[in-house]
Design a protein around this motif. Structure first.
Motif, PDB file in Angstrom:
ATOM      1  N   GLU A   1       4.912   3.201  -8.478  1.00 28.51           N
ATOM      2  CA  GLU A   1       5.869   4.268  -8.757  1.00 28.51           C
ATOM      3  C   GLU A   1       6.789   3.824  -9.887  1.00 28.51           C
ATOM      4  O   GLU A   1       7.419   2.768  -9.813  1.00 28.51           O
ATOM      5  CB  GLU A   1       6.700   4.594  -7.522  1.00 28.51           C
ATOM      6  CG  GLU A   1       7.722   5.701  -7.782  1.00 28.51           C
ATOM      7  CD  GLU A   1       8.674   5.884  -6.622  1.00 28.51           C
ATOM      8  OE1 GLU A   1       8.641   6.948  -5.995  1.00 28.51           O
ATOM      9  OE2 GLU A   1       9.449   4.937  -6.336  1.00 28.51           O
ATOM     10  N   LEU A   2       6.830   4.630 -10.927  1.00 30.40           N
ATOM     11  CA  LEU A   2       7.699   4.382 -12.068  1.00 30.40           C
ATOM     12  C   LEU A   2       8.724   5.506 -12.149  1.00 30.40           C
ATOM     13  O   LEU A   2       8.356   6.685 -12.151  1.00 30.40           O
ATOM     14  CB  LEU A   2       6.885   4.320 -13.358  1.00 30.40           C
ATOM     15  CG  LEU A   2       7.688   4.186 -14.660  1.00 30.40           C
ATOM     16  CD1 LEU A   2       8.395   2.836 -14.732  1.00 30.40           C
ATOM     17  CD2 LEU A   2       6.779   4.384 -15.870  1.00 30.40           C
ATOM     18  N   VAL A   3      10.015   5.153 -12.194  1.00 33.03           N
ATOM     19  CA  VAL A   3      11.083   6.133 -12.299  1.00 33.03           C
ATOM     20  C   VAL A   3      11.905   5.798 -13.533  1.00 33.03           C
ATOM     21  O   VAL A   3      12.379   4.668 -13.682  1.00 33.03           O
ATOM     22  CB  VAL A   3      11.979   6.133 -11.046  1.00 33.03           C
ATOM     23  CG1 VAL A   3      13.056   7.220 -11.158  1.00 33.03           C
ATOM     24  CG2 VAL A   3      11.147   6.348  -9.778  1.00 33.03           C
TER      25      VAL A   3
ATOM     26  N   SER B   1      13.382   2.162 -11.945  1.00 33.16           N
ATOM     27  CA  SER B   1      12.665   1.336 -10.970  1.00 33.16           C
ATOM     28  C   SER B   1      11.182   1.337 -11.312  1.00 33.16           C
ATOM     29  O   SER B   1      10.655   2.301 -11.866  1.00 33.16           O
ATOM     30  CB  SER B   1      12.870   1.837  -9.535  1.00 33.16           C
ATOM     31  OG  SER B   1      12.290   3.110  -9.350  1.00 33.16           O
ATOM     32  N   ARG B   2      10.543   0.224 -10.993  1.00 33.40           N
ATOM     33  CA  ARG B   2       9.099   0.096 -11.151  1.00 33.40           C
ATOM     34  C   ARG B   2       8.617  -0.676  -9.922  1.00 33.40           C
ATOM     35  O   ARG B   2       8.925  -1.858  -9.765  1.00 33.40           O
ATOM     36  CB  ARG B   2       8.742  -0.650 -12.429  1.00 33.40           C
ATOM     37  CG  ARG B   2       7.257  -0.584 -12.800  1.00 33.40           C
ATOM     38  CD  ARG B   2       6.927  -1.614 -13.883  1.00 33.40           C
ATOM     39  NE  ARG B   2       7.804  -1.533 -15.028  1.00 33.40           N
ATOM     40  CZ  ARG B   2       7.551  -0.803 -16.114  1.00 33.40           C
ATOM     41  NH1 ARG B   2       6.443  -0.103 -16.187  1.00 33.40           N
ATOM     42  NH2 ARG B   2       8.411  -0.814 -17.124  1.00 33.40           N
ATOM     43  N   THR B   3       7.886   0.008  -9.038  1.00 25.78           N
ATOM     44  CA  THR B   3       7.570  -0.553  -7.728  1.00 25.78           C
ATOM     45  C   THR B   3       6.083  -0.428  -7.436  1.00 25.78           C
ATOM     46  O   THR B   3       5.466   0.592  -7.772  1.00 25.78           O
ATOM     47  CB  THR B   3       8.359   0.171  -6.618  1.00 25.78           C
ATOM     48  OG1 THR B   3       9.735   0.274  -7.002  1.00 25.78           O
ATOM     49  CG2 THR B   3       8.253  -0.572  -5.297  1.00 25.78           C
ATOM     50  N   THR B   4       5.523  -1.463  -6.828  1.00 25.53           N
ATOM     51  CA  THR B   4       4.143  -1.425  -6.347  1.00 25.53           C
ATOM     52  C   THR B   4       4.177  -1.475  -4.827  1.00 25.53           C
ATOM     53  O   THR B   4       4.854  -2.322  -4.233  1.00 25.53           O
ATOM     54  CB  THR B   4       3.330  -2.605  -6.890  1.00 25.53           C
ATOM     55  OG1 THR B   4       3.298  -2.526  -8.319  1.00 25.53           O
ATOM     56  CG2 THR B   4       1.903  -2.565  -6.349  1.00 25.53           C
ATOM     57  N   TYR B   5       3.447  -0.549  -4.199  1.00 26.72           N
ATOM     58  CA  TYR B   5       3.421  -0.451  -2.739  1.00 26.72           C
ATOM     59  C   TYR B   5       2.053  -0.880  -2.215  1.00 26.72           C
ATOM     60  O   TYR B   5       1.021  -0.619  -2.851  1.00 26.72           O
ATOM     61  CB  TYR B   5       3.722   0.981  -2.299  1.00 26.72           C
ATOM     62  CG  TYR B   5       5.135   1.408  -2.637  1.00 26.72           C
ATOM     63  CD1 TYR B   5       6.177   1.186  -1.747  1.00 26.72           C
ATOM     64  CD2 TYR B   5       5.422   2.025  -3.853  1.00 26.72           C
ATOM     65  CE1 TYR B   5       7.480   1.573  -2.055  1.00 26.72           C
ATOM     66  CE2 TYR B   5       6.715   2.405  -4.170  1.00 26.72           C
ATOM     67  CZ  TYR B   5       7.742   2.179  -3.269  1.00 26.72           C
ATOM     68  OH  TYR B   5       9.024   2.549  -3.574  1.00 26.72           O
ATOM     69  N   PRO B   6       2.027  -1.525  -1.071  1.00 28.91           N
ATOM     70  CA  PRO B   6       0.749  -1.988  -0.505  1.00 28.91           C
ATOM     71  C   PRO B   6      -0.103  -0.824  -0.045  1.00 28.91           C
ATOM     72  O   PRO B   6       0.365   0.322   0.026  1.00 28.91           O
ATOM     73  CB  PRO B   6       1.191  -2.866   0.678  1.00 28.91           C
ATOM     74  CG  PRO B   6       2.531  -2.318   1.064  1.00 28.91           C
ATOM     75  CD  PRO B   6       3.177  -1.878  -0.219  1.00 28.91           C
ATOM     76  N   PRO B   7      -1.359  -1.080   0.287  1.00 29.18           N
ATOM     77  CA  PRO B   7      -2.258  -0.001   0.732  1.00 29.18           C
ATOM     78  C   PRO B   7      -1.698   0.772   1.919  1.00 29.18           C
ATOM     79  O   PRO B   7      -1.042   0.217   2.800  1.00 29.18           O
ATOM     80  CB  PRO B   7      -3.542  -0.741   1.109  1.00 29.18           C
ATOM     81  CG  PRO B   7      -3.511  -1.976   0.275  1.00 29.18           C
ATOM     82  CD  PRO B   7      -2.064  -2.366   0.179  1.00 29.18           C
TER      83      PRO B   7
END
Length: 326
Positions: free
Chosen positions: A153-155, A185-191
């Motif tokens: 997710e990129l905001v 924000s730049r976030t990576t979320y797990p599966p």
């Protein structure tokens, strides 16, 4: 040091009487909201659908106010001017939803575009605190999913109405100006392998889609306001394909109280057909903007129908706005 349990009790991003995820696990947006509530002062009041935050928000806009006192200097004013409510083009012909549904069905016959998980949304949201002027917080959010069911997710802070101009955002509860395109924000979320709406793929038949939308907002009897809320939630998770968009229009055609108004140009410059719900009393006025050829949802705008002087709000001011893209 405050007790962490006390903080959590006061930082409920998904209230039990709210339409989203009332008794289920938090999605990534709710987790972000929980983090904000844990580390930032709570707003003194909440209004329906206008998430009264000084931080990141999913959708909406705010009235123009004299914020130079708050932020200082006349040079800030161009970045703070809020968009006016969308207006219907004079002498345009309203298209009934049943007629638009036929056009959407024809457009879906080719099967393109296809359903895709993720979202791309531009939003303006109203931040209000009693005793302070309201502020506009524009941002763009892009969510992309990977083959392993993880997603990013990129905001960013950006306002397409004023490309290249400074944008208002928040910083620990205090509004400040940042450069256009500033990454918030730049976030990576797990599966995630949830099989419940809105994580599950939306169906493309009207009856099944209506049940899906009802489950999204956890109700057995889907009212028109709940239907619009559910659509916003789904569009924040999925880019609907042609068949799904056609099914949406069929469901909307059966909804009570949605009135066709005519042609509008949305805040991204796209032509659309406007359909409005409400406008009387204090419940707010919702305007849904649909693509005139395919029935795809382009945007959703909510405006105040009553003045709230303590928050600097007048009747007709825009509460929030979201514009979805592919």
């Amino acid at each position: 040091m405050p007790d962490e349990l006390d903080l959590l009790r006061h930082a409920n991003p998904v209230p039990s009487d709210g339409p989203y995820f009332g008794d289920g696990p938090l999605d990534h947006r709710a987790e972000r909201q929980l983090d904000r509530l844990l580390h930032r002062p709570r707003p003194t009041r909440r209004t329906p659908r206008a998430r009264l935050l000084w931080g990141l928000a999913a959708t909406g806009v705010v009235l123009a106010t004299a914020l130079t006192v708050l932020l200082g200097g006349p040079n800030t004013q161009p970045a703070l001017a809020a968009p006016r409510p969308l207006t219907v083009r004079a002498h345009s012909t309203p298209v009934p939803l049943a007629q638009l549904a036929e056009l959407a069905d024809a457009a879906a016959a080719g099967g393109s575009p296809r359903l895709r998980k993720g979202t791309h949304v531009q939003s303006w949201s109203l931040g209000m605190t009693e005793g302070k002027p309201p502020v506009t917080l524009p941002e763009e959010r892009v969510v992309r999913w990977r083959a392993d069911d993880s997603h990013t997710e990129l905001v960013v802070a950006t306002d397409p109405r004023r490309p290249g101009r400074p944008v208002l955002t928040d910083a620990g509860g205090d509004p400040r100006l940042v450069a256009d395109g500033h990454v918030l924000s730049r976030t990576t979320y797990p599966p995630s392998w949830s099989d419940a709406p809105p994580e599950a793929p939306p169906p493309h038949t009207p009856a099944a889609l209506r049940a899906y939308l009802a489950e999204t907002v956890r109700t057995d009897s889907l009212t028109t306001p709940q239907l619009l809320d559910a659509l916003a939630v789904v569009l924040d998770h999925w880019m609907l394909g042609a068949r799904e968009s056609a099914a949406v229009v069929r469901v909307l055609a059966d909804a009570e109280g949605l009135r066709p108004l005519g042609q509008v140009t949305d805040r991204l410059g796209r032509p659309g057909q406007a359909y409005v719900y409400g406008g009387e009393g204090g419940g707010g006025r919702r305007m849904l903007i649909l693509d005139p050829r395919t029935g795809a949802v382009l945007g959703l705008e909510t405006t105040f129908t009553q003045a709230e002087p303590e928050y600097g709000v007048e009747a007709g001011d825009v509460m929030e706005y979201s514009a979805w893209m592919r």
